[in-house]
Scaffold this motif. Sequence first.
Motif, PDB file in Angstrom:
ATOM      1  N   LYS A  46      36.561  41.573  39.242  1.00 14.05           N
ATOM      2  CA  LYS A  46      37.047  40.328  40.091  1.00 14.05           C
ATOM      3  C   LYS A  46      37.849  39.570  39.609  1.00 14.05           C
ATOM      4  O   LYS A  46      38.870  39.054  40.546  1.00 14.05           O
ATOM      5  N   THR A  47      37.654  39.050  38.544  1.00  9.90           N
ATOM      6  CA  THR A  47      38.580  37.962  37.795  1.00  9.90           C
ATOM      7  C   THR A  47      40.012  38.420  37.962  1.00  9.90           C
ATOM      8  O   THR A  47      41.222  37.804  38.173  1.00  9.90           O
ATOM      9  N   THR A  48      40.126  39.843  37.650  1.00 12.95           N
ATOM     10  CA  THR A  48      41.452  40.438  37.299  1.00 12.95           C
ATOM     11  C   THR A  48      42.289  40.474  38.611  1.00 12.95           C
ATOM     12  O   THR A  48      43.271  40.002  38.937  1.00 12.95           O
ATOM     13  N   LEU A 161      38.827  30.741  43.724  1.00 10.87           N
ATOM     14  CA  LEU A 161      37.881  30.205  42.898  1.00 10.87           C
ATOM     15  C   LEU A 161      37.243  31.317  42.247  1.00 10.87           C
ATOM     16  O   LEU A 161      36.740  32.297  42.531  1.00 10.87           O
ATOM     17  N   ASP A 162      37.215  31.011  40.758  1.00  7.58           N
ATOM     18  CA  ASP A 162      36.813  32.133  39.721  1.00  7.58           C
ATOM     19  C   ASP A 162      35.396  31.391  39.432  1.00  7.58           C
ATOM     20  O   ASP A 162      35.152  30.619  38.310  1.00  7.58           O
ATOM     21  N   GLU A 163      34.293  32.109  39.726  1.00 10.14           N
ATOM     22  CA  GLU A 163      32.961  31.700  39.693  1.00 10.14           C
ATOM     23  C   GLU A 163      32.843  30.071  39.232  1.00 10.14           C
ATOM     24  O   GLU A 163      32.576  29.595  38.239  1.00 10.14           O
ATOM     25  N   PRO A 164      33.201  29.261  40.600  1.00  8.78           N
ATOM     26  CA  PRO A 164      33.201  27.978  40.172  1.00  8.78           C
ATOM     27  C   PRO A 164      31.664  27.261  40.148  1.00  8.78           C
ATOM     28  O   PRO A 164      31.603  26.151  39.816  1.00  8.78           O
TER      29      PRO A 164
HETATM   30 MG   LIG Z   1      35.434  37.284  35.750  1.00  9.41          MG
END
Ligand SMILES: [Mg+2]
Lengths: 353, 274
Positions: A46-48, A161-164
């Motif tokens: 996901k982050t990638t 938004l990365d795991e905000p």
């Molecule tokens: Mg991640």
Amino acid sequence: MSNSVLAVEATGIAKSYGTVQALKPTDLRIEPNEYYVLLGPSGGGKTTTLRLIAGLVRPTAGRISIYGQDVTELAPDKRSTSMVFQSYALFPHMTVEENVAYGLTLRRMPRDEIRAEVSRMLDLVGLNGYDNRRPHELSGGQQQRVQLARSLVLHSDILLLDEPLAALDAKLRKDMCLELKNIQKTVGVTFVHVTHNQEEAMTVADRIGLVAGGELVEQGSPEAIYNRPEKRFTADFIGENNIFDGTATGAGLDIGGRVLGLPTPAETGREISLSVRSEDMRLLDGEPKPEGWQALSGTLIDKVYLGLIGSSVVRLESGQDITVRQVGAMSSGEVGASVTVAWPTEAGRIHLS
Amino acid sequence: MMREYGNPWAHRAKWLYLIFVVVALMSPVLHTVTISFNEHGFGAADYDFTLVYYFDLFRNEEILAALGWTFWLAFVVVVVTLPMGILSAKFYQTTRWKVPFLLLMLAPLFIPADIMAAALLVYFKTLSRFFSDTFGLEWFDLSMTTAVIGQVLWCLPYVFVVVLVTMARYHAEQTEAARICGATAWRAFWDVEFPQIKAGVFSATAFTVILSFNEYTRTNFLKGGFETFPTYIVSYMLNTGMTPETYAMSGLVSMTSIVIVGAVLLLALRKEQA
Ligand SMILES: [Mg+2]
Ligand SMILES: Nc1ncnc2c1ncn2[C@@H]1O[C@H](COP(=O)(O)OP(=O)(O)OP(=O)(O)O)[C@@H](O)[C@H]1O
């Protein structure tokens, strides 16, 4: 909507770190003003995916376009994206106001305009009057709001938004979810939000993309993903489903001795899975199986009362555990008793993969 | 926190130890400084306070010239070493070959000063002959340049380590956040990372100044056409023995170092409390 230009269009994007394939070649199409959520287990990619869109990492293959412009070769400061990080991303040596103003300062906007814009954004995220605080003087939730303001003030086309909300407690997370959704509607920007929290995803998303093992497994509205998952993985990951694996026999599913009725016929001999939501199942208290239902017998091994619902776990003769969730009523059976679980045949969902 | 339940004697012992270290370190220096203020010099029975030897120092042209060269050398060394140290620390964070790179960076610390100095001297002699024979250039003749190279090799490991330690506390997400706000890589470094590693850069600067200021062996081998303060003191002592002026010179060097270290500590403490 279909003939308008896409907010994000990624074709065949992939990212490898040495031998690790963080993201396999993936297509992603996100509509303008959509609230898109990337949901999936840890390490899924996901982050990638998000960092590829932002330009923080360069894809090993594929192209990315934002509103029709190919940005694959552009550095992050040349893209119309902004981002809220999971943590530590506020500038600790700057005040809240300076943090939010940073992007505008870089654009050499006049000072009083910056001040007006910053205070408008702090208003929007509910942080009026915090202008002169330093990040370390704020709670986790407030810090995330400052990040949000710092991103929104740029008026980028895409907000990532990365795991905000990962650092927040359950209650605050819920409030922030609703707020995020509201803000997204107010400002009318495309949001791409990464989380591994299912409830968070269901709350905010217009559409959810399920990412696991470096692949975009399935996507759809929260309702569709929950009620009509296409893949076995989705059924396993979203909600609380009971899954039977076996071989199709036309109208039935052979799960090793027992044949369960399928909602629709499947090609004979094919390995398929049948999933049934735990809330669609019932424990039969001695009553006969209703017409058009499937039933299996087993032993009640656990009973939990959770307030609104009661949850029972039944161990089938095959050794598989089945979860049954019922609103209000609890089964009268005691742990250890022989019970029968049953579900309407049409509540079952067939997964070919 | 845990102090409240700790053994009070253990705590006091730590302070005693600290005081012992400071006394052991400082008393020879203080002794020299005391002598430098005595009109009658070393070993005299009487003690009459005077600043006359210090005034003499500042009237001595050779000493003033040496002081000038010393500060100029320190300045050039700082200007060259700091960017190199910061760049190497940045490189260290991104490289996959961390251990070899670290060993390489710290290697100058493991080579004895006189061996390093002699090796550089021979090396520069060879280079110098090569450049003058082949191109008629005076490169690598013993000069300011060769002294700077020798001192940079000596100071770089310290700058590298001090900067690296402060950089380790920095969160790289902030650079990414700055980039996404529209900053170029350089702006992101300057606006966001540098203010947070400033303390380290500052300490590294002070460190380099002191190291350069007090360096004798390499400078003595590699200098050309000038004396620095330490080389001047040593050659003076070798020629004339310990005179009251020598004490004054030692006093001056020690006090300069102490003032710099004291200033750094004070600033660090103020920063800690802020
Ligand atoms: Mg991640
Ligand atoms: N810089 C990197 N170097 C090597 N491997 C990496 C790097 N970044 C990510 N990976 C690998 O790529 C895979 C996907 O990582 P990614 O961060 O995208 O997962 P994620 O879905 O965001 O997980 P999480 O929910 O834990 O944040 C993981 O297996 C991870 O180990």
